[in-house]
Design a protein around this motif. Structure first.
Motif, PDB file in Angstrom:
ATOM      1  N   GLY A 174       0.766  -1.233   0.000  1.00  0.00           N
ATOM      2  CA  GLY A 174       0.000   0.000   0.000  1.00  0.00           C
ATOM      3  C   GLY A 174       0.797   1.283   0.000  1.00  0.00           C
ATOM      4  N   ALA A 175       2.103   1.174  -0.196  1.00  0.00           N
ATOM      5  CA  ALA A 175       2.951   2.373  -0.244  1.00  0.00           C
ATOM      6  C   ALA A 175       3.884   2.283  -1.447  1.00  0.00           C
ATOM      7  N   LEU A 176       4.391   3.417  -1.851  1.00  0.00           N
ATOM      8  CA  LEU A 176       5.401   3.493  -2.894  1.00  0.00           C
ATOM      9  C   LEU A 176       6.752   3.452  -2.195  1.00  0.00           C
ATOM     10  N   ARG A 177       7.592   2.451  -2.523  1.00  0.00           N
ATOM     11  CA  ARG A 177       8.840   2.225  -1.784  1.00  0.00           C
ATOM     12  C   ARG A 177      10.053   2.181  -2.708  1.00  0.00           C
ATOM     13  N   ARG A 178      11.163   2.636  -2.123  1.00  0.00           N
ATOM     14  CA  ARG A 178      12.471   2.520  -2.774  1.00  0.00           C
ATOM     15  C   ARG A 178      13.531   2.331  -1.703  1.00  0.00           C
ATOM     16  N   SER A 179      14.378   1.316  -1.883  1.00  0.00           N
ATOM     17  CA  SER A 179      15.528   1.094  -1.005  1.00  0.00           C
ATOM     18  C   SER A 179      16.791   1.438  -1.771  1.00  0.00           C
ATOM     19  N   ILE A 180      17.691   2.132  -1.099  1.00  0.00           N
ATOM     20  CA  ILE A 180      18.941   2.577  -1.723  1.00  0.00           C
ATOM     21  C   ILE A 180      20.096   2.163  -0.837  1.00  0.00           C
ATOM     22  N   LYS A 181      21.090   1.534  -1.429  1.00  0.00           N
ATOM     23  CA  LYS A 181      22.303   1.178  -0.695  1.00  0.00           C
ATOM     24  C   LYS A 181      23.379   2.206  -1.038  1.00  0.00           C
ATOM     25  N   PHE A 182      23.859   2.878  -0.013  1.00  0.00           N
ATOM     26  CA  PHE A 182      24.890   3.894  -0.181  1.00  0.00           C
ATOM     27  C   PHE A 182      26.264   3.286   0.089  1.00  0.00           C
ATOM     28  N   GLY A 183      27.299   3.951  -0.358  1.00  0.00           N
ATOM     29  CA  GLY A 183      28.658   3.470  -0.187  1.00  0.00           C
ATOM     30  C   GLY A 183      29.153   3.542   1.244  1.00  0.00           C
ATOM     31  N   ALA A 184      28.547   4.422   2.019  1.00  0.00           N
ATOM     32  CA  ALA A 184      28.955   4.607   3.414  1.00  0.00           C
ATOM     33  C   ALA A 184      27.742   5.055   4.219  1.00  0.00           C
ATOM     34  N   PHE A 185      27.749   4.729   5.489  1.00  0.00           N
ATOM     35  CA  PHE A 185      26.651   5.077   6.381  1.00  0.00           C
ATOM     36  C   PHE A 185      26.335   6.574   6.329  1.00  0.00           C
ATOM     37  N   LEU A 186      27.364   7.409   6.419  1.00  0.00           N
ATOM     38  CA  LEU A 186      27.122   8.852   6.462  1.00  0.00           C
ATOM     39  C   LEU A 186      26.576   9.403   5.148  1.00  0.00           C
ATOM     40  N   GLU A 187      26.838   8.748   4.025  1.00  0.00           N
ATOM     41  CA  GLU A 187      26.231   9.166   2.758  1.00  0.00           C
ATOM     42  C   GLU A 187      24.713   8.985   2.818  1.00  0.00           C
TER      43      GLU A 187
END
Length: 97
Positions: free
Chosen positions: A24-37
């Motif tokens: 029921g939601a529009l979702r996107r997961s993103i993996k960044f190169g570093a936690f702080l990014e």
């Protein structure tokens, strides 16, 4: 503001970067190169969300950030969510690795 049909959401998601309709939601997961990014991307998204008064649900898991959009007051996904997804794309795609 009208809630979009599942077909409308799925069709619109094709033009977005990695977004899909889930639970029921529009979702996107993103993996960044570093936690702080990821944290910096969340900060920038939060500023935009505050300016638009339309706030995503945000889940942070180390280097992976998941954004979920739904217009709670309308009970579903609306054009406001599609617009915010485009805004988030513009923000995170500059820092995504």
């Amino acid at each position: 503001m009208a809630v979009l049909t599942d077909d409308e959401v799925d069709s619109a998601a094709e033009s977005l970067n990695g977004w899909r309709r889930v639970d029921g939601a529009l979702r996107r997961s993103i993996k960044f190169g570093a936690f702080l990014e990821g944290i910096e991307a969340v900060r920038r998204v939060a500023e935009r969300a505050e300016a638009k008064d339309h706030h995503p649900d945000i889940d942070i898991r180390w280097r992976t950030v998941t954004f979920a959009l739904v217009t709670h007051s309308e009970g579903g996904i609306t054009d406001k969510d599609l617009a915010m997804a485009k805004d988030i794309d513009g923000i995170v795609d500059q820092t995504e690795t």
